[in-house]
Design a protein around this motif. Structure first.
Motif, PDB file in Angstrom:
ATOM      1  N   VAL A  21       0.844  -1.186   0.000  1.00  0.00           N
ATOM      2  CA  VAL A  21       0.000   0.000   0.000  1.00  0.00           C
ATOM      3  C   VAL A  21       0.882   1.239   0.000  1.00  0.00           C
ATOM      4  CG1 VAL A  21      -1.704   1.325   1.294  1.00  0.00           C
ATOM      5  CG2 VAL A  21      -1.900  -1.161   1.157  1.00  0.00           C
ATOM      6  N   LYS A  22       0.674   2.148  -0.942  1.00  0.00           N
ATOM      7  CA  LYS A  22       1.509   3.341  -1.061  1.00  0.00           C
ATOM      8  C   LYS A  22       0.643   4.590  -0.921  1.00  0.00           C
ATOM      9  CE  LYS A  22       4.962   1.149  -4.053  1.00  0.00           C
ATOM     10  NZ  LYS A  22       5.654   1.194  -5.362  1.00  0.00           N
ATOM     11  N   LEU A  23       0.843   5.318   0.155  1.00  0.00           N
ATOM     12  CA  LEU A  23       0.208   6.606   0.363  1.00  0.00           C
ATOM     13  C   LEU A  23       1.322   7.636   0.470  1.00  0.00           C
ATOM     14  CD1 LEU A  23      -2.539   5.642   2.981  1.00  0.00           C
ATOM     15  CD2 LEU A  23      -2.751   5.785   0.503  1.00  0.00           C
ATOM     16  N   ASN A  24       1.247   8.686  -0.337  1.00  0.00           N
ATOM     17  CA  ASN A  24       2.358   9.626  -0.460  1.00  0.00           C
ATOM     18  C   ASN A  24       2.792  10.228   0.866  1.00  0.00           C
ATOM     19  OD1 ASN A  24       2.490   9.240  -3.218  1.00  0.00           O
ATOM     20  ND2 ASN A  24       1.167  10.983  -3.698  1.00  0.00           N
ATOM     21  N   HIS A  25       1.823  10.592   1.714  1.00  0.00           N
ATOM     22  CA  HIS A  25       2.207  11.280   2.942  1.00  0.00           C
ATOM     23  C   HIS A  25       2.964  10.361   3.903  1.00  0.00           C
ATOM     24  CE1 HIS A  25      -1.655   9.468   4.202  1.00  0.00           C
ATOM     25  NE2 HIS A  25      -1.169   9.498   5.422  1.00  0.00           N
ATOM     26  N   LEU A  26       2.738   9.061   3.825  1.00  0.00           N
ATOM     27  CA  LEU A  26       3.480   8.135   4.686  1.00  0.00           C
ATOM     28  C   LEU A  26       4.949   8.097   4.280  1.00  0.00           C
ATOM     29  CD1 LEU A  26       0.983   5.142   5.037  1.00  0.00           C
ATOM     30  CD2 LEU A  26       1.082   7.297   6.281  1.00  0.00           C
ATOM     31  N   ALA A  27       5.203   8.088   2.989  1.00  0.00           N
ATOM     32  CA  ALA A  27       6.592   8.105   2.507  1.00  0.00           C
ATOM     33  C   ALA A  27       7.273   9.421   2.872  1.00  0.00           C
ATOM     34  CB  ALA A  27       6.614   7.892   0.994  1.00  0.00           C
ATOM     35  N   ASP A  28       6.527  10.523   2.807  1.00  0.00           N
ATOM     36  CA  ASP A  28       7.092  11.826   3.154  1.00  0.00           C
ATOM     37  C   ASP A  28       7.489  11.880   4.631  1.00  0.00           C
ATOM     38  OD1 ASP A  28       6.771  12.792   0.585  1.00  0.00           O
ATOM     39  OD2 ASP A  28       4.803  13.666   0.980  1.00  0.00           O
ATOM     40  N   ILE A  29       6.640  11.346   5.484  1.00  0.00           N
ATOM     41  CA  ILE A  29       6.938  11.340   6.924  1.00  0.00           C
ATOM     42  C   ILE A  29       8.204  10.539   7.193  1.00  0.00           C
ATOM     43  CG2 ILE A  29       6.144  10.541   9.190  1.00  0.00           C
ATOM     44  CD1 ILE A  29       3.283  11.163   8.252  1.00  0.00           C
ATOM     45  N   LYS A  30       8.330   9.379   6.567  1.00  0.00           N
ATOM     46  CA  LYS A  30       9.521   8.549   6.769  1.00  0.00           C
ATOM     47  C   LYS A  30      10.783   9.272   6.313  1.00  0.00           C
ATOM     48  CE  LYS A  30       7.134   4.100   6.396  1.00  0.00           C
ATOM     49  NZ  LYS A  30       6.975   2.858   5.618  1.00  0.00           N
ATOM     50  N   ARG A  31      10.713   9.949   5.179  1.00  0.00           N
ATOM     51  CA  ARG A  31      11.888  10.670   4.669  1.00  0.00           C
ATOM     52  C   ARG A  31      12.254  11.827   5.588  1.00  0.00           C
ATOM     53  NH1 ARG A  31      10.610  12.264  -1.329  1.00  0.00           N
ATOM     54  NH2 ARG A  31      12.729  13.090  -1.205  1.00  0.00           N
ATOM     55  N   LEU A  32      11.265  12.532   6.107  1.00  0.00           N
ATOM     56  CA  LEU A  32      11.536  13.645   7.008  1.00  0.00           C
ATOM     57  C   LEU A  32      12.137  13.175   8.329  1.00  0.00           C
ATOM     58  CD1 LEU A  32       8.420  15.896   6.351  1.00  0.00           C
ATOM     59  CD2 LEU A  32      10.812  16.558   6.049  1.00  0.00           C
ATOM     60  N   ILE A  33      11.716  12.024   8.809  1.00  0.00           N
ATOM     61  CA  ILE A  33      12.320  11.468  10.016  1.00  0.00           C
ATOM     62  C   ILE A  33      13.786  11.155   9.762  1.00  0.00           C
ATOM     63  CG2 ILE A  33      12.346   9.433  11.528  1.00  0.00           C
ATOM     64  CD1 ILE A  33       9.291   9.484  11.431  1.00  0.00           C
ATOM     65  N   GLY A  34      14.091  10.649   8.565  1.00  0.00           N
ATOM     66  CA  GLY A  34      15.483  10.404   8.205  1.00  0.00           C
ATOM     67  C   GLY A  34      16.305  11.681   8.197  1.00  0.00           C
ATOM     68  N   VAL A  47       4.525  16.896  12.838  1.00  0.00           N
ATOM     69  CA  VAL A  47       3.642  16.307  11.827  1.00  0.00           C
ATOM     70  C   VAL A  47       2.211  16.589  12.260  1.00  0.00           C
ATOM     71  CG1 VAL A  47       2.909  14.229  10.626  1.00  0.00           C
ATOM     72  CG2 VAL A  47       5.309  14.499  11.292  1.00  0.00           C
ATOM     73  N   LYS A  48       1.527  17.372  11.464  1.00  0.00           N
ATOM     74  CA  LYS A  48       0.158  17.784  11.781  1.00  0.00           C
ATOM     75  C   LYS A  48      -0.796  17.210  10.747  1.00  0.00           C
ATOM     76  CE  LYS A  48      -2.695  21.908  11.348  1.00  0.00           C
ATOM     77  NZ  LYS A  48      -2.689  23.324  10.937  1.00  0.00           N
ATOM     78  N   GLY A  49      -1.937  16.739  11.210  1.00  0.00           N
ATOM     79  CA  GLY A  49      -2.923  16.226  10.273  1.00  0.00           C
ATOM     80  C   GLY A  49      -4.082  15.577  10.987  1.00  0.00           C
ATOM     81  N   ALA A  50      -5.156  15.360  10.260  1.00  0.00           N
ATOM     82  CA  ALA A  50      -6.351  14.751  10.829  1.00  0.00           C
ATOM     83  C   ALA A  50      -6.037  13.359  11.375  1.00  0.00           C
ATOM     84  CB  ALA A  50      -7.444  14.660   9.762  1.00  0.00           C
ATOM     85  N   PRO A  51      -6.727  12.948  12.430  1.00  0.00           N
ATOM     86  CA  PRO A  51      -6.475  11.620  13.000  1.00  0.00           C
ATOM     87  C   PRO A  51      -6.881  10.502  12.045  1.00  0.00           C
ATOM     88  CG  PRO A  51      -8.423  12.615  13.995  1.00  0.00           C
ATOM     89  CD  PRO A  51      -7.776  13.684  13.159  1.00  0.00           C
ATOM     90  N   GLY A  52      -6.228   9.365  12.217  1.00  0.00           N
ATOM     91  CA  GLY A  52      -6.622   8.191  11.448  1.00  0.00           C
ATOM     92  C   GLY A  52      -5.873   7.979  10.160  1.00  0.00           C
ATOM     93  N   TRP A  53      -4.834   8.792   9.881  1.00  0.00           N
ATOM     94  CA  TRP A  53      -4.067   8.633   8.652  1.00  0.00           C
ATOM     95  C   TRP A  53      -2.657   8.135   8.929  1.00  0.00           C
ATOM     96  CZ3 TRP A  53      -6.248   8.165   4.134  1.00  0.00           C
ATOM     97  CH2 TRP A  53      -7.489   8.757   3.894  1.00  0.00           C
ATOM     98  N   ALA A  54      -2.454   7.437  10.026  1.00  0.00           N
ATOM     99  CA  ALA A  54      -1.235   6.661  10.303  1.00  0.00           C
ATOM    100  C   ALA A  54      -0.015   7.499  10.668  1.00  0.00           C
ATOM    101  CB  ALA A  54      -0.911   5.722   9.130  1.00  0.00           C
ATOM    102  N   LYS A  55      -0.221   8.653  11.294  1.00  0.00           N
ATOM    103  CA  LYS A  55       0.933   9.448  11.737  1.00  0.00           C
ATOM    104  C   LYS A  55       1.773   8.667  12.753  1.00  0.00           C
ATOM    105  CE  LYS A  55      -1.314  13.031  13.371  1.00  0.00           C
ATOM    106  NZ  LYS A  55      -2.722  12.661  13.099  1.00  0.00           N
ATOM    107  N   THR A  56       1.106   8.144  13.773  1.00  0.00           N
ATOM    108  CA  THR A  56       1.821   7.442  14.840  1.00  0.00           C
ATOM    109  C   THR A  56       2.453   6.161  14.321  1.00  0.00           C
ATOM    110  OG1 THR A  56       0.287   8.341  16.479  1.00  0.00           O
ATOM    111  CG2 THR A  56       1.590   6.426  17.138  1.00  0.00           C
ATOM    112  N   TYR A  57       1.684   5.394  13.585  1.00  0.00           N
ATOM    113  CA  TYR A  57       2.177   4.124  13.068  1.00  0.00           C
ATOM    114  C   TYR A  57       3.410   4.318  12.191  1.00  0.00           C
ATOM    115  CZ  TYR A  57       2.615   0.182   9.934  1.00  0.00           C
ATOM    116  OH  TYR A  57       3.130  -0.828   9.204  1.00  0.00           O
ATOM    117  N   THR A  58       3.322   5.287  11.266  1.00  0.00           N
ATOM    118  CA  THR A  58       4.428   5.524  10.344  1.00  0.00           C
ATOM    119  C   THR A  58       5.677   5.974  11.090  1.00  0.00           C
ATOM    120  OG1 THR A  58       2.850   6.166   8.641  1.00  0.00           O
ATOM    121  CG2 THR A  58       5.136   6.791   8.291  1.00  0.00           C
TER     122      THR A  58
END
Length: 293
Positions: A21-34, A47-58
């Motif tokens: 599963v590829k969601l662009n914002h998840l890849a962006d979060i991972k790159r920014l953490i790097g 990282v700001k955004g509506a709940p339920g879009w995997a901020k914590t998980y990612t």
């Protein structure tokens, strides 16, 4: 707190990446953490955004994949808990999750600012101090050499918070109403998470249509999971039941009116109310002030 969390961090968001599963914002979060981990200039990622879009998980998975241990400060934490956690772990990565209340407190903002930007003393180090006389901290001050990741659904529009954001890597998950359905359909097609992908896609399309009516920030991956479970158990009446479970701000003009009334009772400043209204409905500031009048 966790050192190397397993992929069972969330049953709802169980290892999306292993299902392709590829969601662009998840890849962006991972790159920014790097970038945060490697940077000598930046010490804070917001990282700001509506709940339920995997901020914590990612975030957890990105830290795990980097082999980095971290400490977690969860919901309803106080400024004193924030300071003590940093004082006890001065060289660690600290993930501050769902603690928007800290942004309204001058003590916590002072601690966060000191922890993320070198001061004039301590040889340019990031010295944090506890200045309150009403509560006692584990130490009076400490040199913080770690990094901070703040995950939040909302940021107040105040000068103090703006100053903090300007010193940070700041990323906002901004999923347009029209993109909500596309993202949900992408996830729904994962056979690793939905045994009946045809049904999951139908639920995703249904939710995508509701997102276009307004309140798209209230519909997320969690809503898809909820809708799929209802549709599996009640295959004939799931649409009607799911609509009744969606938040009031999902819908047409009346829902926008209701949201304005709720915000008016929230205690937020008018500018913050307008920002929240635009975020949750996709409507303009002009519409907010018109409805408010």
């Amino acid at each position: 707190a966790g050192t190397k969390p397993s992929c069972e961090v969330s049953a709802t968001l169980h290892c999306w990446k292993h299902a392709g599963v590829k969601l662009n914002h998840l890849a962006d979060i991972k790159r920014l953490i790097g970038v945060l981990l490697a940077s000598t200039r930046f010490h804070l990622l917001i990282v700001k955004g509506a709940p339920g879009w995997a901020k914590t998980y990612t975030t957890r998975c990105a830290l795990r994949d980097s082999g980095v241990s971290y400490e977690l400060l969860g919901a309803y934490s106080t400024p004193l808990a924030l300071f003590n956690k940093m004082a006890e772990n001065p060289s660690q990565i600290l993930v501050v999750d769902d603690t928007a209340g800290l942004f309204h407190n001058v003590l916590s903002l002072s601690v966060l600012n000191s922890a993320t930007w070198p001061g004039a003393d301590a040889n340019g180090g990031r010295q944090i101090r506890w200045t309150s006389t009403t509560e006692k901290a584990v130490v009076e001050s400490v040199l913080f050499e770690g990094k901070l990741i703040i995950l939040t659904n909302f940021l107040p529009n105040t000068p103090q918070v703006t100053s903090l954001v300007n010193r940070a890597l700041s990323f906002e998950i901004d999923i347009e109403p029209g993109a909500v359905g596309r993202n949900l359909i992408t996830v729904a097609q994962s056979a690793a998470h939905f045994s009946n992908t045809e049904l999951a896609v139908r639920v995703a399309k249904f939710l995508g249509e509701k997102a276009l009516l307004g309140g798209s920030s209230k519909i997320s991956l969690r809503t898809l999971e909820q809708g799929y479970e209802i549709a599996t158990i009640d295959p004939t009446g799931w649409q009607d039941l799911l609509v009744k479970l969606l938040p009031k701000s999902t819908g047409g003009k009346l829902s926008a009116d209701i949201l304005v009334e709720e915000l008016n009772l929230s205690g937020l400043k008018i500018e913050d109310q307008a920002h929240r209204f635009c975020q949750e409905t996709g409507k303009s500031r002009r519409t907010f002030f018109y409805l408010r009048s």
